[in-house]
Design a protein around this motif. Structure first.
Motif, mmCIF file in Angstrom:
data_model
loop_
_atom_site.group_PDB
_atom_site.id
_atom_site.type_symbol
_atom_site.label_atom_id
_atom_site.label_comp_id
_atom_site.label_asym_id
_atom_site.label_seq_id
_atom_site.Cartn_x
_atom_site.Cartn_y
_atom_site.Cartn_z
ATOM 1 N N LYS A 1 34.984 11.056 6.525
ATOM 2 C CA LYS A 1 34.532 12.278 7.187
ATOM 3 C C LYS A 1 35.621 12.703 8.160
ATOM 4 C CE LYS A 1 30.779 14.118 10.053
ATOM 5 N NZ LYS A 1 29.547 13.764 10.822
ATOM 6 N N VAL A 2 36.180 13.895 7.942
ATOM 7 C CA VAL A 2 37.385 14.310 8.674
ATOM 8 C C VAL A 2 37.124 15.582 9.455
ATOM 9 C CG1 VAL A 2 39.827 14.915 8.488
ATOM 10 C CG2 VAL A 2 38.825 13.283 6.864
ATOM 11 N N VAL B 1 35.570 14.047 21.100
ATOM 12 C CA VAL B 1 35.355 13.614 19.723
ATOM 13 C C VAL B 1 35.631 12.123 19.639
ATOM 14 C CG1 VAL B 1 36.079 13.829 17.320
ATOM 15 C CG2 VAL B 1 36.000 15.860 18.781
ATOM 16 N N ARG B 2 34.654 11.373 19.175
ATOM 17 C CA ARG B 2 34.818 9.942 18.945
ATOM 18 C C ARG B 2 35.102 9.718 17.464
ATOM 19 N NH1 ARG B 2 34.280 5.991 23.283
ATOM 20 N NH2 ARG B 2 33.933 7.327 25.089
ATOM 21 N N ALA C 1 44.713 15.092 6.638
ATOM 22 C CA ALA C 1 43.269 15.318 6.526
ATOM 23 C C ALA C 1 42.815 15.253 5.070
ATOM 24 C CB ALA C 1 42.924 16.677 7.135
ATOM 25 N N ILE C 2 43.597 15.848 4.176
ATOM 26 C CA ILE C 2 43.269 15.824 2.747
ATOM 27 C C ILE C 2 43.315 14.397 2.214
ATOM 28 C CG2 ILE C 2 44.179 16.492 0.484
ATOM 29 C CD1 ILE C 2 45.064 19.154 1.891
ATOM 30 N N SER C 3 44.325 13.644 2.621
ATOM 31 C CA SER C 3 44.465 12.268 2.164
ATOM 32 C C SER C 3 43.286 11.411 2.607
ATOM 33 C CB SER C 3 45.779 11.691 2.700
ATOM 34 O OG SER C 3 45.952 10.347 2.328
ATOM 35 N N ALA C 4 42.866 11.578 3.858
ATOM 36 C CA ALA C 4 41.721 10.811 4.352
ATOM 37 C C ALA C 4 40.430 11.244 3.673
ATOM 38 C CB ALA C 4 41.611 10.965 5.868
ATOM 39 N N ALA C 5 40.249 12.549 3.506
ATOM 40 C CA ALA C 5 39.025 13.056 2.882
ATOM 41 C C ALA C 5 38.930 12.635 1.423
ATOM 42 C CB ALA C 5 38.978 14.571 3.011
ATOM 43 N N ALA C 6 40.075 12.568 0.736
ATOM 44 C CA ALA C 6 40.074 12.160 -0.669
ATOM 45 C C ALA C 6 39.599 10.714 -0.827
ATOM 46 C CB ALA C 6 41.471 12.322 -1.251
ATOM 47 N N ARG C 7 39.652 9.924 0.251
ATOM 48 C CA ARG C 7 39.160 8.550 0.250
ATOM 49 C C ARG C 7 37.689 8.479 0.642
ATOM 50 N NH1 ARG C 7 41.625 6.596 4.740
ATOM 51 N NH2 ARG C 7 40.663 4.581 4.341
ATOM 52 N N GLY C 8 37.100 9.621 0.887
ATOM 53 C CA GLY C 8 35.696 9.635 1.260
ATOM 54 C C GLY C 8 35.430 9.584 2.744
ATOM 55 N N ASP D 1 34.672 10.081 11.306
ATOM 56 C CA ASP D 1 35.487 8.937 10.896
ATOM 57 C C ASP D 1 36.936 9.109 11.348
ATOM 58 O OD1 ASP D 1 33.288 7.820 9.591
ATOM 59 O OD2 ASP D 1 33.806 8.748 7.673
ATOM 60 N N VAL D 2 37.491 10.285 11.063
ATOM 61 C CA VAL D 2 38.893 10.560 11.355
ATOM 62 C C VAL D 2 39.000 11.916 12.035
ATOM 63 C CG1 VAL D 2 41.213 10.909 10.386
ATOM 64 C CG2 VAL D 2 39.653 9.238 9.335
ATOM 65 N N VAL D 3 39.725 11.981 13.132
ATOM 66 C CA VAL D 3 40.020 13.261 13.762
ATOM 67 C C VAL D 3 41.522 13.489 13.664
ATOM 68 C CG1 VAL D 3 40.184 12.272 16.099
ATOM 69 C CG2 VAL D 3 39.791 14.719 15.802
ATOM 70 N N VAL D 4 41.896 14.665 13.180
ATOM 71 C CA VAL D 4 43.297 15.051 13.033
ATOM 72 C C VAL D 4 43.589 16.159 14.034
ATOM 73 C CG1 VAL D 4 45.056 15.963 11.479
ATOM 74 C CG2 VAL D 4 43.254 14.465 10.580
#
Length: 488
Positions: free
Chosen positions: A30-31, A202-203, A21-28, A7-10
């Motif tokens: 996939k990071v 990475v897509r 990364a933590i902020s995105a993962a806390a929303r559910g 979902d998200v690549v940092v």
């Protein structure tokens, strides 16, 4: 080619990138975090910091809910630091070149960002050893608007953030050098790079860039900062070479902020391993200069050591040292001042120091002209109004009326033994970055959004220019990393 979808690549694994990364993962979401460095050298520049983080607050009582308990709290004064003071400091220190919109977000959300991270497991404390002086009555008074830091400094910060990210199922891949940004149509859809020479792709729905500036690249320093900057010592990670800035510009990202200046400090000049030292990290910095006198290799003073609290001058005085002959200078102290220097900086192994019982002997050991050094110190000593009390916790106005003046904290250097610490310029990070909105969305030069691309940390341009208030970099990383992750 190894291909992965997420979902998200940092890109990057320092304070801002991990917070994103933590902020995105806390929303559910996939990071996946891609870090160029090996795991043993993780953390970017954040690993090398003391952990000081500038936030607005209402005093000690306002901080107790998220800082570590300490027996000294009962005899400690922490002056409030308002949002108005924060804003004023940023405007003053950057000479008005700070982006107003980014500034408002930083000052209004910095404390909340730390509380949010604390709630997830990050630890904070009052920075007694760096930001307070003990007073004769046994109490402590904090100064300079910078009071809170990470428990364990930069090392503790990265350990805490990695632990939080791991608990939230963020995947971190080390030794992954991202080199290109994948664009389809007008949107960013992923990144490409290599690992041990093998290509990977990475897509992702969103790409967050948090890979730092170009301070570790001598050629880019010379190109953007000017002649002589190739001689600066790299304080932090050697991996911030600026490739991702180039990659973003190549796909149409606009430049943000001041690409011609940087954060640079006084740094140990002659220590055997004085670049990217993962063992000593921040201990190679030399920040006791407001107490003493700074001279160049000709034995002459060249700046106002007491112009302001250290927090407001240290990030620009490295530049002043770089401009001196040989890009070297000496910090001078006498026997009365030496015990006031921070042990973690001035008692480290292999430190560049010479000592002597007289100024003449000190000059010989420093290899500077004896007559000039003695005259410099004598003139300085004679120009001090010693009727004004010396008070290191405030701008005391105890000045040396010489040229250049020393505006505060002037004490005659007249008590043997005498100490001289050799310093050069240590570069921390570059102020220029990418243009973005307040949520970290990368913008083109015309102000339009590049869909799918976000930026945070030292890659985000616009907050700082020429100088910066100490601790505002880590605060900005937490605030805009959190914001980018919340949108990605």
């Amino acid at each position: 080619m190894n291909e992965v979808t997420t979902d998200v690549v940092v890109v990057g694994a320092g304070n801002a990138a991990l917070t994103a990364a933590i902020s995105a993962a806390a929303r559910g979401r996939k990071v996946l975090v891609l870090e160029k460095a090996p795991q043993s050298q993780r953390g970017g520049n954040s690993f090398f910091t003391a952990g000081a983080t500038r936030i607005a607050h209402d005093g000690l009582e306002d901080l107790l809910d998220f800082i570590d308990p300490d027996d000294r709290h009962g005899v400690t004064i922490v002056p409030p630091y308002s949002q108005d003071e924060y804003r004023s400091d940023l405007e003053r220190i950057t000479e008005g070149r700070n982006d107003p919109a980014l500034t408002e977000v930083l000052i209004s959300e910095s404390a909340d960002a730390l509380r949010w991270l604390h709630g997830l497991g990050a630890r904070y404390r009052l920075m007694y050893e760096r930001q307070a002086y003990d007073r004769p009555d046994g109490s402590y008074l904090f100064w300079g608007g910078l009071h809170v830091g990470n428990t364990g400094g930069g090392v503790g910060l990265i350990d805490d953030l990695v632990a939080i990210a791991t608990r939230l199922n963020v995947t971190i891949r080390y030794d992954h050098a991202v080199e290109d940004i994948i664009v389809e149509g007008d949107s960013v859809v992923g990144v490409r790079g290599t690992r041990s020479g093998a290509p990977f792709e990475v897509r992702a729905d969103s790409v967050i860039l948090g890979a730092g500036g170009f301070e570790a690249n001598a050629d880019k320093r010379r190109e953007h900062l000017g002649e002589g900057w190739q001689n600066a010592k790299v304080r932090g990670t050697p991996f911030n070479q600026g490739e991702l800035l180039d990659a973003a510009l190549a796909i149409g990202a606009g430049r943000g902020g001041d690409w011609s200046t940087c954060h640079s400090v006084q740094w140990d000049a002659f220590s055997a391993d004085n670049e990217s030292n993962f063992e000593l990290t921040n201990r190679l910095t030399r920040q006791g200069y407001p107490l003493g006198v700074l001279v160049n290799t000709a034995g002459e003073r060249f700046l106002d050591e007491g112009a302001d609290f250290r927090n407001y001058t240290y990030a620009k005085y490295g530049r002043e040292v770089l401009a001196q002959p040989g890009s070297t200078a000496w910090q001078l102290f006498d026997g009365e001042l030496r015990p006031r220097l921070r042990s973690e900086e001035y008692d480290m192994p292999g430190i560049s120091v010479v000592t002597a019982d007289t100024l003449e002997e000190l000059a010989v050991a420093m290899e500077v002209p004896v007559d000039t050094l003695v005259a410099t110190v004598s003139d300085y000593n004679a120009s001090i109004d010693t009727s004004v009390p010396l008070d290191l916790t405030v701008k005391d106005g105890r000045a040396a009326r010489t040229q250049p003046p020393k505006s505060n904290w002037a004490k005659p250097l007249d008590t043997a033994p005498f100490y001289a610490y050799a310093v050069t310029c240590g570069i921390t990070f570059t102020f220029g970055g990418l243009k973005s909105d307040t949520d970290g969305r990368v913008l083109r030069e015309d102000g339009s959004v590049i869909p799918g691309l976000f930026v945070c940390g030292e890659m985000l341009g616009g907050l700082f220019s020429a100088n910066y208030p100490g601790g505002s970099g880590l605060a900005a990383g937490a605030v805009f990393g959190r914001r980018a992750g919340a949108q990605a």
